[in-house]
Design an enzyme around this catalytic site. Structure first.
Site, PDB file in Angstrom:
ATOM      1  N   GLU A 118      18.265  -0.059  13.238  1.00  0.00           N
ATOM      2  CA  GLU A 118      18.937   1.113  12.651  1.00  0.00           C
ATOM      3  C   GLU A 118      18.188   1.559  11.404  1.00  0.00           C
ATOM      4  O   GLU A 118      17.252   0.877  10.954  1.00  0.00           O
ATOM      5  CB  GLU A 118      20.397   0.765  12.330  1.00  0.00           C
ATOM      6  CG  GLU A 118      21.233   0.516  13.571  1.00  0.00           C
ATOM      7  CD  GLU A 118      22.685   0.185  13.273  1.00  0.00           C
ATOM      8  OE1 GLU A 118      23.357   0.977  12.614  1.00  0.00           O
ATOM      9  OE2 GLU A 118      23.128  -0.888  13.696  1.00  0.00           O
ATOM     10  N   HIS A 129      28.103   8.872   7.179  1.00  0.00           N
ATOM     11  CA  HIS A 129      27.309   8.574   8.377  1.00  0.00           C
ATOM     12  C   HIS A 129      26.806   9.901   8.931  1.00  0.00           C
ATOM     13  O   HIS A 129      27.582  10.852   9.075  1.00  0.00           O
ATOM     14  CB  HIS A 129      28.165   7.843   9.413  1.00  0.00           C
ATOM     15  CG  HIS A 129      27.349   7.164  10.464  1.00  0.00           C
ATOM     16  ND1 HIS A 129      26.637   7.880  11.403  1.00  0.00           N
ATOM     17  CD2 HIS A 129      27.117   5.865  10.722  1.00  0.00           C
ATOM     18  CE1 HIS A 129      26.006   7.023  12.202  1.00  0.00           C
ATOM     19  NE2 HIS A 129      26.271   5.794  11.796  1.00  0.00           N
ATOM     20  N   ARG A 172      20.691   6.358   5.539  1.00  0.00           N
ATOM     21  CA  ARG A 172      21.760   7.296   5.902  1.00  0.00           C
ATOM     22  C   ARG A 172      21.980   8.428   4.921  1.00  0.00           C
ATOM     23  O   ARG A 172      22.301   9.549   5.325  1.00  0.00           O
ATOM     24  CB  ARG A 172      23.074   6.524   5.995  1.00  0.00           C
ATOM     25  CG  ARG A 172      23.149   5.767   7.236  1.00  0.00           C
ATOM     26  CD  ARG A 172      24.462   5.109   7.374  1.00  0.00           C
ATOM     27  NE  ARG A 172      24.298   4.225   8.509  1.00  0.00           N
ATOM     28  CZ  ARG A 172      25.116   3.271   8.827  1.00  0.00           C
ATOM     29  NH1 ARG A 172      26.194   3.057   8.098  1.00  0.00           N
ATOM     30  NH2 ARG A 172      24.889   2.525   9.868  1.00  0.00           N
ATOM     31  N   HIS A 180      32.045   7.456   5.910  1.00  0.00           N
ATOM     32  CA  HIS A 180      31.923   6.279   6.775  1.00  0.00           C
ATOM     33  C   HIS A 180      32.228   4.970   6.049  1.00  0.00           C
ATOM     34  O   HIS A 180      32.941   4.119   6.573  1.00  0.00           O
ATOM     35  CB  HIS A 180      30.501   6.256   7.338  1.00  0.00           C
ATOM     36  CG  HIS A 180      30.223   5.152   8.297  1.00  0.00           C
ATOM     37  ND1 HIS A 180      30.925   5.013   9.476  1.00  0.00           N
ATOM     38  CD2 HIS A 180      29.320   4.145   8.275  1.00  0.00           C
ATOM     39  CE1 HIS A 180      30.455   3.956  10.133  1.00  0.00           C
ATOM     40  NE2 HIS A 180      29.492   3.411   9.413  1.00  0.00           N
ATOM     41  N   ARG A 227      24.648   1.434   1.404  1.00  0.00           N
ATOM     42  CA  ARG A 227      24.642   0.230   2.244  1.00  0.00           C
ATOM     43  C   ARG A 227      23.607   0.341   3.360  1.00  0.00           C
ATOM     44  O   ARG A 227      23.514   1.368   4.047  1.00  0.00           O
ATOM     45  CB  ARG A 227      26.027   0.026   2.855  1.00  0.00           C
ATOM     46  CG  ARG A 227      26.098  -1.150   3.805  1.00  0.00           C
ATOM     47  CD  ARG A 227      27.502  -1.328   4.295  1.00  0.00           C
ATOM     48  NE  ARG A 227      27.951  -0.214   5.099  1.00  0.00           N
ATOM     49  CZ  ARG A 227      27.770  -0.084   6.402  1.00  0.00           C
ATOM     50  NH1 ARG A 227      27.138  -1.023   7.086  1.00  0.00           N
ATOM     51  NH2 ARG A 227      28.243   0.963   7.050  1.00  0.00           N
TER      52      ARG A 227
HETATM   53  C1  SIN Z   1      26.491   2.544  13.400  1.00  0.00           C
HETATM   54  O1  SIN Z   1      26.630   1.933  14.453  1.00  0.00           O
HETATM   55  O2  SIN Z   1      25.754   3.521  13.290  1.00  0.00           O
HETATM   56  C2  SIN Z   1      27.274   2.101  12.208  1.00  0.00           C
HETATM   57  C3  SIN Z   1      26.890   0.745  11.791  1.00  0.00           C
HETATM   58  C4  SIN Z   1      27.171   0.551  10.335  1.00  0.00           C
HETATM   59  O3  SIN Z   1      27.906   1.325   9.744  1.00  0.00           O
HETATM   60  O4  SIN Z   1      26.606  -0.372   9.755  1.00  0.00           O
END
Ligand code: SIN
Length: 530
Positions: free
Chosen positions: A113, A240, A286, A347, A382
């Protein structure tokens, strides 16, 4: 008879569940949860849980560096190191509790990610939170030392200074339990705990658009604030970038793991745009991606951008992301052949109740773990999939501190008043509550959202004072209800976010103010403490 539990856990996400399972070996545990036990932010976690090292190319050090980089100068390095060094151990413990992660042959399948330099995310398809929470709940229901109180909502913490009176001999404040509103019987009970654990999660519902479920109303932060605990860094609300944008989809996240597998963000006319904003493109942190989308939308006047995964292949998408595929299909979007409409949404609350390295707050025997807390792990922003990890490590450390508590524990039941509501009358105009909810969420979205300015913040501050005054009057006049408790809580959380945002005269991590577009390390490389 007055019932005193050894551990009173408020909240039933991963922080609360993992604490309860471990603590039940040492005493009686009550878990109080305002909805069903499985309803929590943790349950909806799609992406997974980051840990290291899980591959030959990864290391603890790399994971630490990624976390610090995304945290944008405000992480506490010691905390980051201790959490990540513990990551393999807590994953092994989860597996020993029956949790299964996706594997490829004998190895874990690792997701990737934004902000991660390596693949290091353990997951169960796109329903990791659900897998973990279900497995832990199975253990909880079988456990004779754990009692779960569903549909029971904590109203306020019972603390020495507030309910017995303040002494001026340098004695610290301490927590004895909480007043709990039983939503079914509509009565208020007192539950005492030698240790009280706030594990109430975040506050996404303070914003109009969020990936969070309805229960995320910041109850723990609001209760801790009313009790006089220190609160920290609330301006860092993480947005998010990809919440599903569809009139019939409420709070549905489109996991970042899709971009980890090669998904591309595009404008309505099909143009990819992320490379323009960050060298990591679609896998930038993010805050960067959310702001880039916000800029594109303000420029085009469109309401959403599109995440294109069509090139990943139909079988791969259906196999790895079945929940997202099904959900979108139910709304008429076949993500294997057409792009997914997405927009940023609130988020994760990176700030929270300030805790020490064991999760204890500034009030003795009151702990806060998981999203409700500010431990120094996330800093100003985060890193993806680090939140479930924090829950597991801090629930372990909190228990360690409880078990080694040196001070004498005395709960003065006889001095603590029972909840009284004789003077309250029924609320006859529900519209007052629903209107105030809507007002706060719009105000926060429009003035204290992805991009802020001094003028918007000042205006938000003035408005929230007026809204809060009305809510507080209603709160004392009418019979208590879950809506009113939550409304009072989101008003307090909104005020805290605005207050902290006004104090930070720079842009960093999840806080961006157009009047101070740069980071100012000389004056603001520090926490905002209220
Ligand atoms: C996601 O799956 O994009 C969210 C995971 C997270 O908030 O760490």
């Amino acid at each position: 008879m007055i019932d005193v539990f050894d551990f009173l856990v408020i909240g039933s996400g991963l922080a609360g569940f993992s604490f309860a399972i471990r603590a039940s070996k040492y005493g009686r545990v009550a878990i109080v949860t305002k909805s069903d036990a499985l309803e929590s932010n943790s349950y909806y976690a799609q992406g997974g849980i980051a840990a290291s090292p899980l591959s030959d190319s990864d290391s603890i050090q790399k994971h630490i560096e990624d976390t610090l980089k995304v945290g944008d100068g405000l992480c506490n390095r010691d905390i980051v190191e201790l959490v990540i060094k513990e990551s393999r151990a807590v994953i092994d413990e989860l597996i020993s509790w029956g949790v299964e992660f996706d594997r490829e042959n004998t190895h874990f399948h690792l997701g990737r990610e934004g902000g991660h330099s390596e693949r290091r995310i353990l997951h169960r398809k796109d329903q990791t939170g659900a897998e973990i929470q279900r497995k832990l709940y199975e253990r909880i229901v079988e456990n004779k030392n754990i009692e779960v109180f569903e549909s029971c909502m904590a109203i306020d913490l019972i603390t020495k200074f507030k309910f017995i009176g303040r002494t001026f001999d340098g004695v610290e404040d301490e927590c004895y339990g909480a007043y709990i509103y039983d939503k079914k019987s509509k009565s208020v009970e007192t539950i005492f705990g030698k240790f009280v654990i706030l594990a109430t999660g975040g506050a996404g519902k303070v914003y109009l658009v969020t990936s969070n479920p309805d229960i995320a109303t910041g109850d723990g932060v609001a209760m801790a604030k009313r009790a006089g605990a220190r609160i920290c860094n609330m301006e860092f609300y993480q947005f998010h970038p990809t919440v599903l944008f569809h009139p019939k989809a409420k709070n549905f996240l489109i996991t970042e793991a899709l971009r980890g597998e090669g998904g591309i963000l595009r404008t309505k006319d099909g143009r990819p745009f992320m490379k323009k904003y960050h060298p990591a493109g679609d896998l930038a942190p993010r805050d960067v991606v959310s702001r880039a989308i916000d800029t594109e939308l303000k420029r085009s006047g469109d309401e959403c951008v599109y995440l294109d995964v069509t090139h990943l292949g139909r079988d791969f998408i259906i196999e790895k992301f079945p929940q997202i595929y099904e959900k979108c299909l139910s709304l008429g979007i076949d993500i294997t052949s057409e792009p997914i409409p997405v927009a940023p949404g609130a988020h994760f609350m990176c700030g929270g109740v300030l805790v020490d390295s064991y999760g204890e707050t500034s009030i003795s025997r009151l702990f806060a773990i998981g999203e409700v807390a500010y431990s120094g792990f996330h800093g100003a922003n985060r890193l993806a999939s680090n939140s479930l990890l924090e829950c597991l490590v801090f629930s372990k450390r909190a228990l360690e501190k409880c078990l080694n508590y040196q001070k004498k524990i005395h709960i003065p039941h006889e001095d603590i008043p029972v909840w009284r509501s004789e003077k309250a009358v029924p609320q006859d105009e529900k519209i007052l509550i629903s209107h105030a909810w809507d007002e706060i969420r719009r105000l926060m979205w429009n003035y204290v959202g992805v991009v802020r300015s001094d003028k918007r913040l000042r205006r938000a501050w003035e408005r929230i004072q007026i809204i809060k005054k009305d809510i507080f009057e209603d709160y004392w006049r009418y019979y208590i209800s879950d809506d009113l408790i939550e409304l009072r809580n989101i008003a307090i959380v909104a005020e805290l976010i605005i207050q902290c945002a006004m104090m930070r005269k720079e842009s960093r991590g999840g806080h961006y103010n157009i009047d101070y577009p740069f980071k100012n390390d000389i004056e603001f490389r520090k926490d905002t403490i209220v």
